[in-house]
Design a protein around this motif. Structure first.
Motif: not given
Lengths: 330, 296
Positions: A49-51, A55-57, A210-211
């Motif tokens: 969710v953070t990731a 990208l505002r997805l 970022v993995i």
């Protein structure tokens, strides 16, 4: 060195029939240029969710970013309008998904899909974009790239599709790539190849990565720094070696203990974390990990611990960290 | 790395020939499609060269009224002594044009509305779909009759009326396809590289939805030809003297007991056209579906 990406106190909520849940609860982490940062945690810990928020997805509704900042190259992405954020997607931040089998459109050729971002963002002509796509496919180790451009996704194996996804993420030379469980859906042997490839390319091209993963083996081998997440919060952060040598949050210790290891006698039972992953609608007061924690005290139920510095490049959100710090995992 | 390289070679990408060559080989391999192509080509030739091919003037009357098939009139004559073959050949042009153009208009409008409704959702979806529901509640033919009554008769109005009546079928199919496709991960992936909503709709989602739309289109061509026939029969279609298949067929009803040829031949023409379009539609669907096991 100023950070490339800085997430500050990000709060993301989802409204569900069971009530509003905070999938990300004041999450903060940063990524420096050229660095590989792992975000580790079990399902529902808020790492994806953070990731996606970067990208505002986040699908809105039901999701909503209700607080915090996401600074990328000094600018707050949360304040961008739709047009501006589209210029960031693919151009400045690339994304690799978990499922290479479903991340490519089955009816469009590999070439069409690869060149789309380049033509969109870099304004290349069809011929230029094709040439660059061929170079990229060579870069990610796909043989016979010219004919691959005309192939369709079902002609490629899972590993090759993930290579194509990596090539697509790299296509506009973004300074940052987010990989959301990039190898979970792949065979173990292919996993290692893909991770090796991603690490190698990021180092060579100076791209930060970022993995997002739940696999601690990946963290140990490929990441520079680690953020461990639990129930929507970062509970421990530090250099990858440091976290392995001196895990200081009971959750991290539990994760490390539950991984099978070669240096323990064969047949000895694994040491899992007791209890179940938390129900985000029913979080306990105080520390979210407290019901499963073996070090829990009365203090933990009363107050949620903050993420505090512990040593050189090491932060932990636990009242007992001082005592745990320095005691190596079993 | 080396292992992957070996795997790479094992599943080497197929050499794809050009689109036309592939379509041709597909048609040649598929007997039904070949039959459809041959029949439809004959009708298209008839449509293009109609006036040249027809042995008589389609509207020239003669005293040989209601004469069965013979050497002078291969398909016989109607009640006014007009040559049936000539009328059918000239009628091909209008019937094919009505069939194809109505479906083209209905497809563009219906798919456009359906994709917008399915992709955007929310109030756009509500507004569009409530209209479509409303139209769905009435039989297509009633809507076409109503529209002709409002617009007036004539070829163009008939085309407009029939195509508007078909819009709801296409909108429903397109919307339901979009609803499932837009949740796919490759659509999310397209969004992460910054593709606009418009492009996602038309370039990423729509190509995945072609198969059922093509099937609907081929079926609709037949209904459109029949629709024109029905409207003409009710006097709501083209002018009485115009030789269209539908009109010839409906005029034949009065003589059905005396002159079988007046009903059979226009009916046969309609049937063969519809059949050949359906056969070709199947082949086209297979051709457009890149997933179907051609390749490795």
């Amino acid at each position: 060195m100023t950070a490339l990406l800085e997430i500050k106190d990000l709060v993301v909520e989802f409204s569900t029939p069971g009530g509003t849940i905070r999938a990300a609860n004041a999450v903060s982490y940063d990524v420096n240029p050229g660095e590989i940062v792992a975000v580790v945690g079990e399902s529902g810990s808020g790492k994806s969710v953070t990731a996606l928020s970067i990208l505002r997805l986040i699908p809105d509704p039901p999701g909503r970013v209700c607080g915090g900042e996401i600074l990328f190259q000094g600018e707050n992405l949360l304040q961008y309008n739709e047009e501006q954020i589209r210029q960031v997607r693919g151009r400045r931040i690339g994304m690799i998904f978990q499922e290479p089998m479903t991340s490519l459109n089955p009816v469009l050729s590999i070439g069409r899909q690869m060149t789309e971002a380049m033509r969109l963002h870099l304004g290349l002509t069809a011929a230029q974009a094709d040439a660059k796509a061929i170079d990229l496919l060579k870069l990610v180790g796909i043989s016979d790239p010219e004919s691959r451009l005309k192939a369709y996704p079902h002609h490629l194996s899972g590993g090759m599709r993930q290579r194509v996804m990596i090539a697509m993420a790299l296509s506009c030379d973004p300074p940052l790539i987010i990989a959301d469980e990039p190898t979970t859906a792949l065979d173990v042997t292919i996993q290692a190849q893909i991770l090796e490839l991603m690490k190698d390319l990021c180092r060579r091209l100076g791209v930060a990565l970022v993995i997002i993963t739940h696999n601690l083996g990946i963290v140990a081998r490929y990441a520079d720094r680690v953020n461990v997440m639990y129930a929507g919060r970062v509970v421990e952060r530090g250099g990858a070696r440091e976290i392995y040598r001196r895990p200081s949050h009971p959750y991290t210790i539990g994760l490390l203990n539950s991984v099978p290891r070669l240096d323990r006698p064969r047949g000895s039972p694994l040491d899992p974390i007791p209890g179940n992953p938390p129900d985000l609608t029913l979080l306990p007061s105080g520390c979210a990990f407290q019901p499963r924690c073996t070090h829990c005290t009365a203090h933990c139920a009363a107050e949620a611990p903050a993420l505090l510095p512990l040593g050189q490049e090491h932060w932990s959100a636990c009242f007992e960290s001082e005592g745990l710090y320095g005691v190596a995992a079993k | 790395m080396t292992q992957e390289a070996v795997l790479d070679r094992a599943g080497a990408a197929p050499r794809r020939s050009s689109g036309w060559a592939r379509f041709a080989s597909l048609i040649l391999a598929d007997k039904k499609a070949l039959v459809g192509l041959v029949i439809l080509s004959l009708f298209v030739v008839a449509a293009v060269l109609g006036p040249v091919l027809s042995p008589y003037d389609p509207n020239a009357m003669d005293f040989d009224m209601i004469v069965g098939p013979s050497w002078t009139h291969p398909l016989g004559t109607d009640d006014l002594g007009r040559d049936l073959l000539s009328r059918l050949i000239v009628g091909t042009q209008i019937s094919l044009f009505v069939g194809v153009s109505t479906v083209a208009i209905a497809l563009v409008l219906g798919v456009g509305l359906g994709v917008l409704a399915g992709y955007l959702g929310g109030w756009v979806d509500h507004v569009i779909m409530r209209y479509i529901d409303l139209q769905w509640a009435f039989p297509n033919f009633i809507i076409a009759v109503y529209l002709v009554a409002v617009l007036g008769t004539g070829l163009v109005n008939v085309i407009v009326a029939i195509s508007l009546a078909f819009v709801d079928d296409f909108a429903r199919i397109a919307r339901s396809m979009v609803l499932s496709i837009k949740e796919e991960q490759y659509i999310a992936a397209a969004r992460t590289v910054g593709v606009s909503d418009f492009r996602i709709m038309w370039r990423h989602i729509l190509p995945n939805a072609t198969a059922p739309i093509i099937v609907q289109a081929t079926v609709s061509v037949s209904y459109a030809i029949l629709g024109e026939a029905s409207l003409s029969f009710l006097g709501l279609g083209v002018e009485a003297a115009t030789p269209t298949w539908g009109l010839i067929l409906s005029e034949s009803r009065s003589f059905i007991s005396r002159a079988w040829w007046l009903g059979i031949f226009p009916g046969l023409a309609i049937m063969l056209t519809v059949l050949s379009i359906n056969f070709l539609g199947d082949a086209l669907r297979d051709f457009l579906d890149v997933r179907e096991g051609r390749g490795i």
